[in-house]
Scaffold this motif. Structure first.
Motif, PDB file in Angstrom:
ATOM      1  N   ASP A   1       0.810  -1.221   0.000  1.00  0.00           N
ATOM      2  CA  ASP A   1       0.000   0.000   0.000  1.00  0.00           C
ATOM      3  C   ASP A   1       0.843   1.272   0.000  1.00  0.00           C
ATOM      4  O   ASP A   1       0.330   2.373  -0.169  1.00  0.00           O
ATOM      5  CB  ASP A   1      -0.981   0.023   1.180  1.00  0.00           C
ATOM      6  CG  ASP A   1      -0.318  -0.315   2.499  1.00  0.00           C
ATOM      7  OD1 ASP A   1       0.929  -0.227   2.571  1.00  0.00           O
ATOM      8  OD2 ASP A   1      -1.029  -0.669   3.445  1.00  0.00           O
TER       9      ASP A   1
ATOM     10  N   ASN B   1      -4.166  -3.992  -0.113  1.00  0.00           N
ATOM     11  CA  ASN B   1      -4.769  -3.234   0.979  1.00  0.00           C
ATOM     12  C   ASN B   1      -5.314  -4.206   2.021  1.00  0.00           C
ATOM     13  O   ASN B   1      -6.357  -4.825   1.816  1.00  0.00           O
ATOM     14  CB  ASN B   1      -5.889  -2.339   0.417  1.00  0.00           C
ATOM     15  CG  ASN B   1      -6.489  -1.429   1.471  1.00  0.00           C
ATOM     16  OD1 ASN B   1      -6.690  -1.832   2.613  1.00  0.00           O
ATOM     17  ND2 ASN B   1      -6.781  -0.202   1.097  1.00  0.00           N
ATOM     18  N   THR B   2      -4.608  -4.328   3.127  1.00  0.00           N
ATOM     19  CA  THR B   2      -4.997  -5.306   4.153  1.00  0.00           C
ATOM     20  C   THR B   2      -6.344  -4.969   4.774  1.00  0.00           C
ATOM     21  O   THR B   2      -7.124  -5.870   5.109  1.00  0.00           O
ATOM     22  CB  THR B   2      -3.915  -5.380   5.247  1.00  0.00           C
ATOM     23  OG1 THR B   2      -2.665  -5.714   4.635  1.00  0.00           O
ATOM     24  CG2 THR B   2      -4.250  -6.446   6.275  1.00  0.00           C
ATOM     25  N   ASP B   3      -6.651  -3.675   4.925  1.00  0.00           N
ATOM     26  CA  ASP B   3      -7.943  -3.285   5.518  1.00  0.00           C
ATOM     27  C   ASP B   3      -9.106  -3.793   4.668  1.00  0.00           C
ATOM     28  O   ASP B   3     -10.131  -4.248   5.194  1.00  0.00           O
ATOM     29  CB  ASP B   3      -8.034  -1.762   5.663  1.00  0.00           C
ATOM     30  CG  ASP B   3      -7.108  -1.232   6.753  1.00  0.00           C
ATOM     31  OD1 ASP B   3      -6.709  -2.031   7.626  1.00  0.00           O
ATOM     32  OD2 ASP B   3      -6.769  -0.038   6.727  1.00  0.00           O
ATOM     33  N   LYS B   4      -8.943  -3.702   3.350  1.00  0.00           N
ATOM     34  CA  LYS B   4     -10.012  -4.169   2.467  1.00  0.00           C
ATOM     35  C   LYS B   4     -10.145  -5.686   2.544  1.00  0.00           C
ATOM     36  O   LYS B   4     -11.259  -6.224   2.523  1.00  0.00           O
ATOM     37  CB  LYS B   4      -9.739  -3.729   1.032  1.00  0.00           C
ATOM     38  CG  LYS B   4     -10.905  -3.994   0.096  1.00  0.00           C
ATOM     39  CD  LYS B   4     -10.717  -3.290  -1.230  1.00  0.00           C
ATOM     40  CE  LYS B   4     -11.938  -3.501  -2.112  1.00  0.00           C
ATOM     41  NZ  LYS B   4     -11.797  -2.823  -3.418  1.00  0.00           N
TER      42      LYS B   4
ATOM     43  N   LEU C   1      -9.499  -7.491   5.162  1.00  0.00           N
ATOM     44  CA  LEU C   1     -10.173  -7.757   6.447  1.00  0.00           C
ATOM     45  C   LEU C   1     -11.676  -7.562   6.322  1.00  0.00           C
ATOM     46  O   LEU C   1     -12.467  -8.347   6.846  1.00  0.00           O
ATOM     47  CB  LEU C   1      -9.619  -6.819   7.532  1.00  0.00           C
ATOM     48  CG  LEU C   1      -8.435  -7.317   8.355  1.00  0.00           C
ATOM     49  CD1 LEU C   1      -7.962  -6.212   9.290  1.00  0.00           C
ATOM     50  CD2 LEU C   1      -8.778  -8.573   9.145  1.00  0.00           C
ATOM     51  N   TRP C   2     -12.061  -6.490   5.629  1.00  0.00           N
ATOM     52  CA  TRP C   2     -13.492  -6.218   5.424  1.00  0.00           C
ATOM     53  C   TRP C   2     -14.147  -7.363   4.661  1.00  0.00           C
ATOM     54  O   TRP C   2     -15.224  -7.835   5.014  1.00  0.00           O
ATOM     55  CB  TRP C   2     -13.656  -4.899   4.655  1.00  0.00           C
ATOM     56  CG  TRP C   2     -15.067  -4.632   4.246  1.00  0.00           C
ATOM     57  CD1 TRP C   2     -16.062  -4.095   5.010  1.00  0.00           C
ATOM     58  CD2 TRP C   2     -15.657  -4.944   2.967  1.00  0.00           C
ATOM     59  NE1 TRP C   2     -17.227  -4.049   4.283  1.00  0.00           N
ATOM     60  CE2 TRP C   2     -17.016  -4.558   3.033  1.00  0.00           C
ATOM     61  CE3 TRP C   2     -15.169  -5.491   1.788  1.00  0.00           C
ATOM     62  CZ2 TRP C   2     -17.886  -4.710   1.956  1.00  0.00           C
ATOM     63  CZ3 TRP C   2     -16.043  -5.649   0.715  1.00  0.00           C
ATOM     64  CH2 TRP C   2     -17.379  -5.253   0.801  1.00  0.00           C
TER      65      TRP C   2
ATOM     66  N   ASN D   1     -14.492 -10.471   6.912  1.00  0.00           N
ATOM     67  CA  ASN D   1     -15.643 -10.340   7.809  1.00  0.00           C
ATOM     68  C   ASN D   1     -16.935 -10.627   7.054  1.00  0.00           C
ATOM     69  O   ASN D   1     -17.828 -11.320   7.560  1.00  0.00           O
ATOM     70  CB  ASN D   1     -15.675  -8.931   8.414  1.00  0.00           C
ATOM     71  CG  ASN D   1     -16.946  -8.660   9.196  1.00  0.00           C
ATOM     72  OD1 ASN D   1     -17.863  -8.015   8.701  1.00  0.00           O
ATOM     73  ND2 ASN D   1     -17.006  -9.151  10.424  1.00  0.00           N
TER      74      ASN D   1
ATOM     75  N   ASN E   1     -13.464 -10.302  12.452  1.00  0.00           N
ATOM     76  CA  ASN E   1     -12.821 -10.062  11.156  1.00  0.00           C
ATOM     77  C   ASN E   1     -12.002 -11.263  10.699  1.00  0.00           C
ATOM     78  O   ASN E   1     -11.756 -11.418   9.507  1.00  0.00           O
ATOM     79  CB  ASN E   1     -11.911  -8.836  11.231  1.00  0.00           C
ATOM     80  CG  ASN E   1     -12.694  -7.538  11.303  1.00  0.00           C
ATOM     81  OD1 ASN E   1     -13.766  -7.423  10.717  1.00  0.00           O
ATOM     82  ND2 ASN E   1     -12.172  -6.570  12.033  1.00  0.00           N
TER      83      ASN E   1
END
Length: 475
Positions: free
Chosen positions: A236, A302-305, A307-308, A311, A355
């Motif tokens: 990222d 993108n690790t946040d995406k 994770l989303w 979940n 998550n």
């Protein structure tokens, strides 16, 4: 024509994210076209290839659900075939022996660089010609492919469009080393021909190999596959994806609690798109995938995406599918689910809050294991003297309850205590939550209590009351 693709990793390390995406694209293209997917292990680098890496690749592919139709083939088991083809090229004068030593080639390269020329092998160089002419049969030599001297190699890349490379930029490639072992670029061509590969999907780092390989296909009289070269994956921060960005091995994502379907969905979108759609079932990926929809540009991880997405898949997947992959984490955390509710029921209740499967396993523990201590912060806040009366009344109602269901617990225990003592829901709900789960975070406490079971709830509520009594005594 039957479409046939292949994934051909070198077993010198784990299955990394870039390789997994390439494999996924190859697999999807084969499935989309009713074709076949081949797994080939390119283990000609004898010094760096390991069985451990082979096992990691096979495990990663299986975990992601990319089952292969043929293979795994191993290049080290096909040396006789490669040498047969090398000998054929020698007989056809499309390859030749070269006796020039590494030291001589290094010397010539240094001279070319000093003269600001492009360093390259030249069979007509006087020093190389002199060595080759003086050589005797039996002297150590390599076999070089006789690359065409004029014209150019042109191919239509399915992602990048028309690519043209002049043959004057390509030198005579070594196809067999002095020790008799064949080289990567040659083995790949023979393999693709023998295995009937029609489409080669691989990383853009192979673009420079492609014209060399096309010349070898044509020299052997082999059909040239269609090529598609994917752009790289970046972190990222825009740098090449590496360990400092987090997990780069597919099995690290398993260990960190990701579902295969979530990782596949994320990887397919790293460079490919279908409108604005973000969520794809496996069947949708197969039906919608196409090579010409892959971007030429690098993609940022993108690790946040991810994770989303994970979940989302934990919340919406069949609990039986989640349970299949959760079991590894339950075992890893030493949680025995034999004595307690069906794990699918716990997933349905708790999954929405998690998550990762690591979190889901952690939040499943109190359904199966008793505890002797409460979370210190939650107990300090909620297991106080003021909670004693509501908890005692709730315990009496729980012990008298014959219908052990979420609705009965909600109405005949929690609501009834609030009404009789004229208190708000929080005055009983939070102490009850801490009592039965050991902590301050959980889904709806009535649903949690139903799954934990009446006997365990009674035992834990008594433990909480003992805690309050001890706290008051110490005060």
């Amino acid at each position: 024509m039957t479409v046939k693709t292949r994934f051909a990793p070198s077993p010198t390390g784990y299955l990394h994210v870039g390789g997994a995406r390439t494999a996924l694209y190859s697999w999807l293209f084969a499935k989309k076209n009713g074709g076949e997917f081949v797994l080939r292990i390119e283990d000609t680098d004898l010094e760096r290839s390991t069985q451990e890496a082979v096992d990691a690749i096979l495990e990663g592919m299986s975990w992601m659900g990319m089952e292969w139709d043929e293979g795994p083939y191993y290049q080290t088991k096909r040396f006789d075939r490669y040498n047969e083809m090398v000998d054929q090229l020698l007989a056809d004068d499309k390859a030749y022996k070269c006796y020039a030593s590494k030291e001589l080639l290094d010397e010539i390269r240094a001279e070319q660089e000093a003269a600001k020329e492009m360093p390259r092998y030249d069979a007509e160089h006087p020093k190389i010609k002199a060595v080759n002419e003086a050589a005797k049969d039996g002297d150590p030599c390599v076999i070089r492919f006789r690359n065409p001297k004029g014209g150019s190699v042109v191919f239509e890349d399915q992602i990048r469009g028309r690519i043209e490379i002049g043959n004057e930029q390509l030198d005579d490639l070594i196809i067999r080393r002095t020790d008799g072992s064949p080289t990567y670029n040659f083995c790949v061509v023979v393999d693709d021909w023998d295995m009937g590969i029609t489409h080669v999907v691989r990383g853009e780092d192979h673009i420079n190999n492609t014209p060399r390989q096309i010349n070898i296909y044509e020299a052997l009289g082999a059909p040239v596959p269609t090529f598609a070269h994917c752009a790289m994956i970046l972190g990222d921060d825009g740098a090449k994806l590496s360990k400092r960005h987090g997990a780069v091995s597919v099995m690290q994502y398993r260990d960190q609690g990701y579902l295969p379907n979530a990782l596949n969905n994320y990887l397919v979108r790293l460079g490919w798109s279908h409108g604005d759609q973000e969520i794809f079932s496996q069947q949708e990926m197969i039906e919608l995938f196409s090579l010409d929809a892959i971007s030429k540009s690098a993609s940022a991880f993108n690790t946040d995406k991810l994770l989303w997405l994970n979940n989302h898949y934990i919340k919406t997947s069949d609990p039986a599918y989640v349970a299949e992959h959760l079991q590894w984490h339950l075992d890893d955390q030493g949680i025995n689910t034999d004595n307690g509710p069906a794990i699918e029921a716990v997933i349905s209740l708790v999954g929405e809050r998690c998550n990762t499967l690591v979190e889901l396993a952690q939040q499943s523990r109190y359904f199966y294991e008793d505890f002797s201590e409460f979370d210190a912060a939650a107990a300090k806040k909620h297991l106080r003297g003021v909670a004693k009366g509501p908890l005692e009344l709730a315990l009496a109602k729980v012990e008298a309850l014959s219908d052990w269901s979420t609705d009965a617990i909600k109405q005949q225990v929690i609501a009834a205590v609030c009404e009789e003592l004229e208190i708000g829901m929080g005055k009983i709900g939070m102490p009850l939550r801490v009592a039965v789960t050991g902590g301050g975070q959980s889904p709806s406490v009535d649903a949690v209590m139903e799954l934990i079971g009446k006997e365990r709830c009674v035992q834990r509520m008594k433990l909480a009351l003992e805690f309050i009594a001890q706290r008051e005594a110490n005060a």
